[in-house]
Design an enzyme around this catalytic site. Structure first.
Site, PDB file in Angstrom:
ATOM      1  N   TYR A 127      47.451  22.699  58.768  1.00 24.06           N
ATOM      2  CA  TYR A 127      47.738  21.403  57.990  1.00 24.06           C
ATOM      3  C   TYR A 127      49.356  20.923  58.427  1.00 24.06           C
ATOM      4  O   TYR A 127      49.256  20.000  57.104  1.00 24.06           O
ATOM      5  CB  TYR A 127      48.438  22.791  56.737  1.00 24.06           C
ATOM      6  CG  TYR A 127      46.560  23.330  56.008  1.00 24.06           C
ATOM      7  CD1 TYR A 127      45.709  22.767  55.120  1.00 24.06           C
ATOM      8  CD2 TYR A 127      46.486  24.582  56.528  1.00 24.06           C
ATOM      9  CE1 TYR A 127      44.831  22.511  54.926  1.00 24.06           C
ATOM     10  CE2 TYR A 127      45.338  25.030  55.834  1.00 24.06           C
ATOM     11  CZ  TYR A 127      44.217  23.891  55.126  1.00 24.06           C
ATOM     12  OH  TYR A 127      43.105  24.707  54.511  1.00 24.06           O
ATOM     13  N   ASP A 157      35.045  18.833  35.417  1.00 20.94           N
ATOM     14  CA  ASP A 157      34.851  18.368  33.652  1.00 20.94           C
ATOM     15  C   ASP A 157      36.396  17.834  33.228  1.00 20.94           C
ATOM     16  O   ASP A 157      36.138  16.739  32.392  1.00 20.94           O
ATOM     17  CB  ASP A 157      34.272  19.353  33.721  1.00 20.94           C
ATOM     18  CG  ASP A 157      32.994  19.700  32.818  1.00 20.94           C
ATOM     19  OD1 ASP A 157      32.186  18.921  34.320  1.00 20.94           O
ATOM     20  OD2 ASP A 157      32.679  21.130  32.664  1.00 20.94           O
ATOM     21  N   GLU A 196      40.760  11.517  45.585  1.00 20.68           N
ATOM     22  CA  GLU A 196      40.558  13.073  45.667  1.00 20.68           C
ATOM     23  C   GLU A 196      41.245  13.122  47.988  1.00 20.68           C
ATOM     24  O   GLU A 196      40.924  12.874  48.233  1.00 20.68           O
ATOM     25  CB  GLU A 196      39.461  13.309  45.941  1.00 20.68           C
ATOM     26  CG  GLU A 196      38.605  15.065  46.141  1.00 20.68           C
ATOM     27  CD  GLU A 196      37.387  15.130  46.993  1.00 20.68           C
ATOM     28  OE1 GLU A 196      36.798  14.706  46.019  1.00 20.68           O
ATOM     29  OE2 GLU A 196      36.961  16.508  47.011  1.00 20.68           O
ATOM     30  N   HIS A 216      42.689  15.399  50.966  1.00 24.37           N
ATOM     31  CA  HIS A 216      42.417  16.795  51.697  1.00 24.37           C
ATOM     32  C   HIS A 216      43.669  16.691  52.794  1.00 24.37           C
ATOM     33  O   HIS A 216      42.633  15.192  53.898  1.00 24.37           O
ATOM     34  CB  HIS A 216      40.917  17.612  52.210  1.00 24.37           C
ATOM     35  CG  HIS A 216      40.511  17.483  50.996  1.00 24.37           C
ATOM     36  ND1 HIS A 216      40.975  19.135  49.894  1.00 24.37           N
ATOM     37  CD2 HIS A 216      38.763  17.000  50.405  1.00 24.37           C
ATOM     38  CE1 HIS A 216      40.040  19.118  48.800  1.00 24.37           C
ATOM     39  NE2 HIS A 216      39.177  17.766  48.345  1.00 24.37           N
ATOM     40  N   SER A 249      43.374  17.984  55.301  1.00 27.54           N
ATOM     41  CA  SER A 249      42.750  18.611  56.782  1.00 27.54           C
ATOM     42  C   SER A 249      40.952  17.861  56.935  1.00 27.54           C
ATOM     43  O   SER A 249      40.557  17.436  55.489  1.00 27.54           O
ATOM     44  CB  SER A 249      42.331  20.361  57.085  1.00 27.54           C
ATOM     45  OG  SER A 249      41.380  20.706  55.953  1.00 27.54           O
ATOM     46  N   ARG A 272      35.212  21.752  59.160  1.00 29.58           N
ATOM     47  CA  ARG A 272      35.754  23.292  59.266  1.00 29.58           C
ATOM     48  C   ARG A 272      34.542  23.634  58.925  1.00 29.58           C
ATOM     49  O   ARG A 272      33.458  23.236  58.614  1.00 29.58           O
ATOM     50  CB  ARG A 272      37.129  22.624  58.142  1.00 29.58           C
ATOM     51  CG  ARG A 272      38.204  22.592  58.638  1.00 29.58           C
ATOM     52  CD  ARG A 272      39.087  22.857  58.115  1.00 29.58           C
ATOM     53  NE  ARG A 272      39.466  23.982  57.920  1.00 29.58           N
ATOM     54  CZ  ARG A 272      40.766  24.439  56.705  1.00 29.58           C
ATOM     55  NH1 ARG A 272      40.930  23.745  55.742  1.00 29.58           N
ATOM     56  NH2 ARG A 272      40.818  25.498  56.913  1.00 29.58           N
ATOM     57  N   ARG A 325      33.644  24.499  52.947  1.00 29.16           N
ATOM     58  CA  ARG A 325      34.564  23.363  52.401  1.00 29.16           C
ATOM     59  C   ARG A 325      33.858  21.916  52.661  1.00 29.16           C
ATOM     60  O   ARG A 325      34.555  21.074  51.565  1.00 29.16           O
ATOM     61  CB  ARG A 325      35.471  23.612  53.425  1.00 29.16           C
ATOM     62  CG  ARG A 325      36.315  24.988  53.458  1.00 29.16           C
ATOM     63  CD  ARG A 325      37.656  24.429  54.210  1.00 29.16           C
ATOM     64  NE  ARG A 325      37.992  25.540  54.924  1.00 29.16           N
ATOM     65  CZ  ARG A 325      38.866  26.658  54.206  1.00 29.16           C
ATOM     66  NH1 ARG A 325      39.417  25.997  53.137  1.00 29.16           N
ATOM     67  NH2 ARG A 325      39.209  27.971  54.451  1.00 29.16           N
TER      68      ARG A 325
HETATM   69  C1  DQA Z   1      42.566  21.343  51.569  1.00 30.22           C
HETATM   70  C2  DQA Z   1      40.859  21.733  52.440  1.00 30.22           C
HETATM   71  C3  DQA Z   1      40.569  22.778  51.102  1.00 30.22           C
HETATM   72  O1  DQA Z   1      39.152  23.089  51.789  1.00 30.22           O
HETATM   73  C4  DQA Z   1      41.202  24.357  50.769  1.00 30.22           C
HETATM   74  O2  DQA Z   1      40.869  25.649  50.748  1.00 30.22           O
HETATM   75  C5  DQA Z   1      43.222  24.456  50.650  1.00 30.22           C
HETATM   76  C6  DQA Z   1      43.472  22.711  51.421  1.00 30.22           C
HETATM   77  C7  DQA Z   1      43.568  20.478  52.390  1.00 30.22           C
HETATM   78  O3  DQA Z   1      44.338  19.749  51.815  1.00 30.22           O
HETATM   79  O4  DQA Z   1      43.059  20.065  53.437  1.00 30.22           O
HETATM   80  O5  DQA Z   1      43.473  24.560  51.054  1.00 30.22           O
HETATM   81  O6  DQA Z   1      42.321  20.786  50.141  1.00 30.22           O
END
Ligand code: DQA
Length: 143
Positions: A23, A87, A98, A100, A102, A107, A111
C-alpha cells in the site's frame, strides 16, 4: 461548486504503517490532502470520512444522498463481502468511483470479486494513492 464525498473503509486508517510493500508509505492524512487539493483545483469541496465499521460507511452514503453530488470510495475489504454497501451505493444518484490502491486483480483470488464494481461509474486500481485523484477527476467530469 459541488461536494464530493470520499469514503475509506476498514484498515485504511493504518495506511503508511500497514503492509507498505503493498500500500506504500503515504498515510490517510496524505490521501485526505491529495483529495482536498484535487477537489478544490476542480472547483469542488471534499467531504472526507474513514470508518472500520460497515454501518458507519452505510450511514455516510445515506447522508451523501442529501449533501453530495458524487462519491469516491475505497471500501477496503468490504469490497469483496458487502452487499449492504452495494445497496447503499445503488441508492445514491450521482457518479461513483471505486478506488483501490493496490491492483486487486494481481492479488489473492478472493480480492478479484467486487460487489461494488457492477454499480460504480468507474473502477481504478493499482495506481497507488494517485487513484483517488483519478477517481475525483472522473466523477467531477460527470457533474
Ligand atoms: C484495498 C484492496 C482490498 O482488497 C483490501 O482489503 C484493502 C485495500 C486497496 O486499496 O488496494 O483493505 O481496497
Amino acid at each position: 461548486m459541488a461536494t464530493i464525498t470520499i469514503l475509506n473503509g476498514p484498515n485504511l486508517n493504518l495506511l503508511g504503517k500497514r503492509e507498505p510493500e503493498i500500500y506504500g508509505h503515504a498515510t490517510l492524512a496524505d490521501v485526505e490532502a491529495l483529495c482536498r487539493d484535487k477537489c478544490s483545483a476542480l472547483g469542488h469541496e471534499a467531504a472526507f470520512f474513514q470508518s472500520n465499521a460497515e454501518h458507519e460507511l452505510i450511514d455516510a452514503i445515506h447522508a451523501a444522498r442529501e449533501t453530495s453530488a458524487a462519491i469516491v470510495i475505497n471500501p477496503g475489504a468490504f469490497t469483496h463481502t458487502s452487499i449492504a454497501l452495494r445497496d447503499a451505493l445503488s441508492a445514491f444518484d450521482g457518479p461513483i468511483a471505486e478506488v483501490h490502491i493496490s491492483n486487486v486483480h494481481a492479488r489473492e483470488e478472493f480480492r478479484h470479486k467486487s460487489y461494488i464494481s457492477g454499480i460504480a461509474t468507474a473502477v481504478i486500481c493499482g495506481a497507488g494513492i494517485a487513484g483517488y485523484g483519478f477517481g475525483i477527476e472522473t466523477v467531477a467530469a460527470k457533474l
